[in-house]
Design a protein around this motif. Structure first.
Motif, PDB file in Angstrom:
ATOM      1  N   ASP B 219      29.808  75.052  43.215  1.00  0.00           N
ATOM      2  CA  ASP B 219      29.908  73.695  42.545  1.00  0.00           C
ATOM      3  C   ASP B 219      29.696  72.702  43.238  1.00  0.00           C
ATOM      4  OD1 ASP B 219      31.184  75.495  40.324  1.00  0.00           O
ATOM      5  OD2 ASP B 219      33.154  75.267  41.274  1.00  0.00           O
ATOM      6  N   ASN B 220      29.731  72.674  44.461  1.00  0.00           N
ATOM      7  CA  ASN B 220      29.180  71.603  45.324  1.00  0.00           C
ATOM      8  C   ASN B 220      27.810  71.405  45.549  1.00  0.00           C
ATOM      9  OD1 ASN B 220      32.033  70.313  46.172  1.00  0.00           O
ATOM     10  ND2 ASN B 220      32.172  72.563  46.806  1.00  0.00           N
ATOM     11  N   VAL B 221      27.141  72.371  45.689  1.00  0.00           N
ATOM     12  CA  VAL B 221      25.584  72.142  45.975  1.00  0.00           C
ATOM     13  C   VAL B 221      24.966  72.097  44.769  1.00  0.00           C
ATOM     14  CG1 VAL B 221      25.696  73.445  48.126  1.00  0.00           C
ATOM     15  CG2 VAL B 221      25.059  74.655  46.080  1.00  0.00           C
ATOM     16  N   GLY B 222      25.325  72.496  43.650  1.00  0.00           N
ATOM     17  CA  GLY B 222      25.017  72.524  42.373  1.00  0.00           C
ATOM     18  C   GLY B 222      25.086  71.059  41.544  1.00  0.00           C
ATOM     19  N   ASP B 223      26.557  71.012  41.348  1.00  0.00           N
ATOM     20  CA  ASP B 223      27.093  69.871  40.476  1.00  0.00           C
ATOM     21  C   ASP B 223      27.000  68.537  41.324  1.00  0.00           C
ATOM     22  OD1 ASP B 223      26.981  71.840  38.751  1.00  0.00           O
ATOM     23  OD2 ASP B 223      29.152  71.961  38.166  1.00  0.00           O
ATOM     24  N   VAL B 224      27.445  68.805  42.555  1.00  0.00           N
ATOM     25  CA  VAL B 224      27.611  67.405  43.428  1.00  0.00           C
ATOM     26  C   VAL B 224      26.414  67.053  43.888  1.00  0.00           C
ATOM     27  CG1 VAL B 224      28.768  66.109  45.369  1.00  0.00           C
ATOM     28  CG2 VAL B 224      30.024  67.834  43.908  1.00  0.00           C
ATOM     29  N   ALA B 225      25.820  67.840  45.025  1.00  0.00           N
ATOM     30  CA  ALA B 225      24.364  67.473  45.422  1.00  0.00           C
ATOM     31  C   ALA B 225      23.456  67.360  44.464  1.00  0.00           C
ATOM     32  CB  ALA B 225      24.316  68.310  46.605  1.00  0.00           C
ATOM     33  N   GLY B 226      23.248  68.415  43.720  1.00  0.00           N
ATOM     34  CA  GLY B 226      22.083  68.390  42.760  1.00  0.00           C
ATOM     35  C   GLY B 226      22.187  67.359  41.826  1.00  0.00           C
ATOM     36  N   MET B 227      23.321  67.114  41.371  1.00  0.00           N
ATOM     37  CA  MET B 227      23.345  66.064  40.231  1.00  0.00           C
ATOM     38  C   MET B 227      23.463  64.922  40.823  1.00  0.00           C
ATOM     39  SD  MET B 227      25.896  63.865  38.915  1.00  0.00           S
ATOM     40  CE  MET B 227      27.388  64.670  40.013  1.00  0.00           C
ATOM     41  N   GLY B 228      23.770  64.652  42.042  1.00  0.00           N
ATOM     42  CA  GLY B 228      23.796  63.307  42.639  1.00  0.00           C
ATOM     43  C   GLY B 228      22.418  63.060  42.868  1.00  0.00           C
ATOM     44  N   ALA B 229      21.264  63.814  43.406  1.00  0.00           N
ATOM     45  CA  ALA B 229      19.820  63.787  43.511  1.00  0.00           C
ATOM     46  C   ALA B 229      19.278  63.455  42.310  1.00  0.00           C
ATOM     47  CB  ALA B 229      19.435  64.958  44.221  1.00  0.00           C
ATOM     48  N   ASP B 230      19.617  64.043  41.176  1.00  0.00           N
ATOM     49  CA  ASP B 230      19.251  64.031  40.009  1.00  0.00           C
ATOM     50  C   ASP B 230      19.272  62.541  39.666  1.00  0.00           C
ATOM     51  OD1 ASP B 230      18.267  64.054  37.295  1.00  0.00           O
ATOM     52  OD2 ASP B 230      20.074  65.308  36.528  1.00  0.00           O
ATOM     53  N   LEU B 231      20.501  62.080  39.594  1.00  0.00           N
ATOM     54  CA  LEU B 231      20.870  60.593  38.932  1.00  0.00           C
ATOM     55  C   LEU B 231      20.391  59.638  39.970  1.00  0.00           C
ATOM     56  CD1 LEU B 231      24.339  61.322  37.099  1.00  0.00           C
ATOM     57  CD2 LEU B 231      22.071  60.345  36.136  1.00  0.00           C
ATOM     58  N   PHE B 232      20.493  59.696  41.212  1.00  0.00           N
ATOM     59  CA  PHE B 232      19.610  58.986  42.069  1.00  0.00           C
ATOM     60  C   PHE B 232      17.949  58.786  41.583  1.00  0.00           C
ATOM     61  CE2 PHE B 232      17.373  58.307  46.182  1.00  0.00           C
ATOM     62  CZ  PHE B 232      17.779  57.095  46.749  1.00  0.00           C
ATOM     63  N   ASP B 233      17.448  59.807  41.357  1.00  0.00           N
ATOM     64  CA  ASP B 233      16.153  60.016  40.926  1.00  0.00           C
ATOM     65  C   ASP B 233      15.971  59.151  39.546  1.00  0.00           C
ATOM     66  OD1 ASP B 233      13.571  60.988  40.276  1.00  0.00           O
ATOM     67  OD2 ASP B 233      14.609  62.466  39.033  1.00  0.00           O
ATOM     68  N   SER B 234      16.911  59.444  38.828  1.00  0.00           N
ATOM     69  CA  SER B 234      16.808  58.692  37.340  1.00  0.00           C
ATOM     70  C   SER B 234      16.933  57.179  37.621  1.00  0.00           C
ATOM     71  CB  SER B 234      17.714  59.166  36.440  1.00  0.00           C
ATOM     72  OG  SER B 234      17.549  60.426  36.128  1.00  0.00           O
ATOM     73  N   GLN B 235      17.798  56.798  38.413  1.00  0.00           N
ATOM     74  CA  GLN B 235      18.180  55.349  38.646  1.00  0.00           C
ATOM     75  C   GLN B 235      16.983  54.882  39.303  1.00  0.00           C
ATOM     76  OE1 GLN B 235      20.742  53.337  38.137  1.00  0.00           O
ATOM     77  NE2 GLN B 235      20.623  52.043  39.827  1.00  0.00           N
ATOM     78  N   ILE B 236      16.389  55.489  40.420  1.00  0.00           N
ATOM     79  CA  ILE B 236      15.496  54.782  41.147  1.00  0.00           C
ATOM     80  C   ILE B 236      14.028  54.652  40.312  1.00  0.00           C
ATOM     81  CG2 ILE B 236      14.663  56.802  42.467  1.00  0.00           C
ATOM     82  CD1 ILE B 236      14.906  53.242  43.785  1.00  0.00           C
ATOM     83  N   ALA B 237      13.905  55.703  39.613  1.00  0.00           N
ATOM     84  CA  ALA B 237      12.717  55.715  38.542  1.00  0.00           C
ATOM     85  C   ALA B 237      12.887  54.906  37.433  1.00  0.00           C
ATOM     86  CB  ALA B 237      12.517  57.131  37.852  1.00  0.00           C
ATOM     87  N   SER B 238      13.815  54.505  36.923  1.00  0.00           N
ATOM     88  CA  SER B 238      13.817  53.607  35.883  1.00  0.00           C
ATOM     89  C   SER B 238      13.543  52.274  36.451  1.00  0.00           C
ATOM     90  CB  SER B 238      15.341  53.665  35.044  1.00  0.00           C
ATOM     91  OG  SER B 238      16.293  52.921  35.753  1.00  0.00           O
TER      92      SER B 238
END
Lengths: 680, 680
Positions: B219-238
């Protein structure tokens, strides 16, 4: 004009072969009264469904023909009423002949099934021949009708636009025939399997099962009539696209040349296809296909070399199309063949439970998309580049000729494809007619061969549809340019094009969902009916002699259900197409067609291959691997197969037709939204 | 420059809030020693995975940074070595900060989970606050790091290209973090469920299950760390896309203005989010989201009206983006909410067996694609048309500003999203720490609220990624035009464009298949390990006091397996992108990106929604419908949920990152294949 006339001659020849095979099959004996009786039940059920379906579709065709009369080739208030009348007539003719092709198919398939079953007592070869020649009647009839119609329209009107309206007629019937037949067949199949094999543990095709006749009827209305209408549609659509593109270049002759030679090659292939007494019927079917490809290659090469007006580059395009068809076919074979890694892996995953069966099969289905879709891309790109040096307008001709090449051997493909449900039925008849285990061994072998051949022919069908709709996109552009007098391009950076692409991409998705939800609803209703019969008809479960289930009740549920579901699914695609056209205009429509093609191909390949894979994983386990029949792995595999059934036989193959219809609707109504749209 | 500096100030403020919440959460007591011990196991497992993953990724980042040094912004042998060095440095910084965001997330989540569990003894409100403020640390940290980095790069270099390389760094880490974390979490989740709930009938999170800690780590490595990296990525890409497009128009200030105000709105939203003692925590989360939207709207409208250089049309685009985000979120909610028709229908289908569960859930998933994808299309089209009157170059700015609008409230979204796994963990800890049924009731309620919020935030994330990559397509065009000095268009009738579209369409398919096959393989291996432990560790099954399973063995299997699988899946997408670029050139790449976006969105929506639907259908049955827990319907629903797990938590959300990475790879390498390609 030479090749247009030769096309008529070859088509006549094919009709002759079809008639000969029909008589040949009809003359085979069916000695067993039980088989005759059950066979008659299947035949009656199939015709009942067909009649009810056609009655509904006649209303639909009548309404649409009025619309065609009003708007095509140009709005009636602006153009020439005579031309619009001709378009409406060809539209109706297209629908009627597509219906006829389905009718012929059912007619021969429901004769051949009994004869193939009965012949199995005399061995594999006679049984195979009954099945294959039965299928060939369908193959020859479908292709010859399509080719003859195109040639006649060209000779009489000299205007390829009318082949377009003819094709639209064929497509709009095919859309419903394929979807309706697909819903019918899987409704019955799933309900029969779940109640029979899974709940009661009785064999497939056990006569105690109230759904067993409906299941066999389904094979005919779905796989024979539906598939025939589908390939009739692909064949005529590829002709129409090629003719519309070839007309301004004065190259219609080459379209007829390659089509006629393709049919000729199929005739030869069908006539010489044989299986040895101890031979492998699957191999025989594939050998026939490859042989037909070879004959087609040689004939077209010779024709191209001796005709000064034909350019070898165009021949290259058709050859490329055919080769890519073969490659896609063998890709499907890899992903669904039971001697290959994916089937083995999925069968192994079954040991860990049904969730793994679904996940691994679905994943391999996703992987299988890449090679086929890249193949279609390479064929389109290669054909375009090959023909590009010939000058402006030629590149799109290259793509359409590649699709003609891929469909060249469609006569053989349909023969192989219709063979499948015939021998599947024969297996059922042998079981219900109690012909004994030796006979069942033979029919099982023939049935398995049908499944192998099916994977390859399905790959062909999807690939050909892919190239055809790319060519139809070209035809759409051609029509728009001739209406507006401007050069059109569909730039992805234009937001209307991109918007269209996104919406188009969602259409195959909602279309296939509606079909599958239809199957879901109907088969649940049928399962309920079967439970009711088992509960109320005394002695049925136990197999007391003389006790019979009410077969007709199940046939009726499948018929009514399929007819109820097929109309909304078909209409939604057509209506959204019109909405996008009138909102976003020509630009949005260009993107819409591209988006529709892309996800359409994607979903069709995914569903067909995943479905085939689950089916064969189940068979792989049944043949004794990972615990064999009755093991936990087998139970998981049956669930996978049930999921795969509507994937591969309802939704997957219907998407072909859906993308073709949408492309044709766009072409037919192009003049309307080229002149009026909200944003375009 | 004003708003660039304000962005830094707001980012600093957000970091302050994050630090305050971190301290606040940390100061909460955890009295139970058992919870402290188990919590420590989870924390250690998560950090172990993270370290091993980052070690591998560091090598990858090092290699790619050399490539960036060689080719971006222009080949080093042609351009300015200083610029390339800066690009390589920003690339590494992007990767490192993305990694840092994941680290911060894990760090707070594994503190907050224990505190939320312990606080549940004191009631719903304190437990909710621990979970929500823990999530908010992550939300504030991610968004402030992204915004501050973009502002700093802009202030120091004045060149938006370096935000692009920074974004590429963030993306390439996110691709692997999301995929790796997704594989880890579902490997453990599926294995734990199958062996525990299904085979042994023991509750979720039962400490006897050897996979239970791995599940919580996941739950932590997938949903927290993974999701955080994902949305960090979307945010900076936009941000990167908007800045590249805004730079030539001199409109960078507006990008920073709306982003800074979005973050400010999220800060306010996070600070005032509360739940009443008898309140519904799910509603509280959604109210917070809508409130943030409202604050954002008002603040940006005022800023636009008082700033003469800002045009109200551009504000319209950002508002439109935000609104469509809300609509997509509520669409997802309709298709996955357990008080809505689809969930009920799927739950009902469960009665007829697992095949119907799969078929109906998958079909509704297919249907759910249409409204969301049309929404994205309307947002893109609307934003484009709204801004078009401002002149050339503006339309694409409109689309990128719409994506900024949709991501404006990402701080709030991440807070809600990270809340989910924290309270999910808290539930596990409460169960394993034997805190009693009353406490479990509270944590169950909080957990369920996390699932509801998740459906909406996932819709947002996918929608935002969709708009971002459309804007990235514009940025790609911008870069190519500045390199070649020519106006570029991607005409679908160009066979290279169409070829690219077809190949691009197959990438999300093969990418997600590889991830799911990875989950399949690993969880089968873990199931085997669990069986072994149950067989060999005496008294484990029976729950003999003092007997403990070997938790680390399962954590190790998930760690090693995830790391092994994530590299090939990520590399395949990158390599095929480069191949298409060098074979088909700029034209093929334009089509490729479009095809990739279209099927990427399609698959992401399908998988997320179908997965959420199955999950909630299971919960619907568990709450007493259609036979409740233990019934046949429930068994089918569990199978559906297991299929849905990797759909919604591994493949579906990873596709977001995959399409972003591919778009960035194309932009970064554009100069190369603009100068050389086989056919382009």
């Amino acid at each position: 004009m030479l090749w247009t006339i030769i096309s008529l001659v070859v088509a006549a020849l094919a009709i002759g072969v079809a008639a000969y095979f029909y008589k040949w099959v009809q003359a085979l004996p069916v000695e067993e009264e039980k088989i005759r009786n059950i066979g008659q039940l299947i035949r009656d059920g199939a015709f009942t469904f067909l009649k009810r379906e056609y009655r509904i579709l006649a209303i639909f065709v009548a309404i649409v023909s009025v619309l065609v009369l009003l708007v095509f080739p140009s709005p009636i208030w602006k153009g020439n009423i005579g031309e619009n009348l001709l378009a409406a007539i060809t539209y109706i003719a297209g629908a009627a002949l597509s219906g006829l092709a389905g009718y012929v198919g059912i007619s021969i398939a429901t004769l051949a099934n009994m004869r193939s079953a009965s012949a199995a007592k005399r061995g594999l070869v006679p049984s195979y021949m009954a099945g294959f020649r039965g299928g060939a009647v369908m193959g020859m009839a479908v292709v010859s009708i399509a080719l003859a119609a195109a040639a006649l329209i060209q000779l009489i009107t000299g205007n390829a636009d009318f082949v377009m309206s003819f094709s639209f007629g064929a497509s709009s019937l095919a859309l419903f025939a394929k979807a309706g037949g697909g819903i019918f067949t899987k409704t019955a199949d799933i309900a029969a399997d779940l109640t029979g094999k899974v709940e009661l543990g009785i064999p497939e095709d056990d006569p105690r099962n109230p759904a067993v006749i409906a299941d066999n009827v389904g094979d005919n209305v779905g796989d024979v009539a539906g598939m025939g209408a589908d390939l009739f549609d692909s064949q005529i659509a590829s002709l129409a696209a090629a003719m519309v593109i070839a007309a301004p270049l004065n190259k219609i002759e080459i379209v007829f040349c390659y089509s006629a030679l393709g049919l000729l090659a199929s005739i030869i292939g069908v006539l010489i296809a044989r299986v040895g007494a101890s031979g492998d019927p699957g191999k025989a079917l594939n050998t026939g296909t490859l042989l037909t490809c070879g004959i087609f290659t040689v004939l077209t090469l010779i024709a191209t070399l001796i005709t000064p007006e034909f350019d070898i580059r165009i021949w290259g395009a058709t050859f490329l199309g055919m080769m890519v068809g073969v490659i896609i076919g063998f890709t499907s074979d890899y992903f669904t063949g039971d001697d290959k890694k994916p089937v083995e892996k999925v069968a192994e995953a079954c040991k860990s439970g049904p969730a793994f069966t679904i996940l691994s099969g679905f994943s391999y289905g996703l992987v299988s998309v890449l090679p086929s879709i890249v193949g279609i891309g390479i064929a389109a790109l290669g054909a375009y580049k090959l023909v590009e040096p010939l000058g402006q307008g030629y590149p799109m001709l290259g793509i359409s000729i590649a699709s003609i090449g891929m469909l060249s051997i469609v006569g053989m493909i349909i023969s192989n494809d219709a063979y499948g449900p015939i021998v599947d039925n024969a297996r059922g008849l042998a079981e219900m007619g109690e012909l004994g285990d030796d006979v069942l061994d033979i029919t099982d072998k023939l049935d398995a061969a049908g499944n192998t051949a099916k994977a390859i022919t399905k790959g062909f069908a999807i690939g050909a549809a892919g190239l055809t709709v790319i060519a139809l996109l070209g035809a759409f552009q051609e029509i728009v340019e001739s209406v507006t007098g401007e050069i059109i391009s569909f730039n992805l950076m234009d937001p209307l094009v991109f918007f269209g692409t996104l919406v188009g991409a969602a259409i195959p998705s909602i279309f296939s969902a509606m079909l599958m939800l239809g199957v879901n609803r109907n088969s649940q209703a049928m399962v309920e009916e079967i439970h009711k019969q088992f509960d109320t008809i005394e002695g049925l479960k136990e197999g007391k002699p003389g006790v019979m289930p009410d077969y007709n009740k199940c046939i009726d549920i499948a018929t009514v259900g399929a007819i109820k579901e097929l109309i909304p699914a078909g209409l939604v695609s057509i209506i959204i197409t019109l909405v996008v056209g009138f909102v976003g205009g020509v630009q949005a429509m260009g993107g819409y067609l591209a988006g529709n093609i892309v996800t359409g191909l994607f979903l069709a390949l995914l569903m067909s291959n995943a479905g085939g894979l689950w089916d064969n994983a189940k068979k792989y386990i049944e043949s004794g691997n990972f615990g064999g029949k009755g093991s936990n792995a087998h139970k998981s595999a049956v669930i996978g197969d049930t999921v795969g059934d509507p994937f591969k036989d309802t939704a997957g193959p219907s998407i072909n037709t859906q993308i073709t219809v949408v492309s044709l609707v766009a072409s037919i109504t192009a003049t309307l939204f080229a002149t009026f749209s909200l944003f375009g």
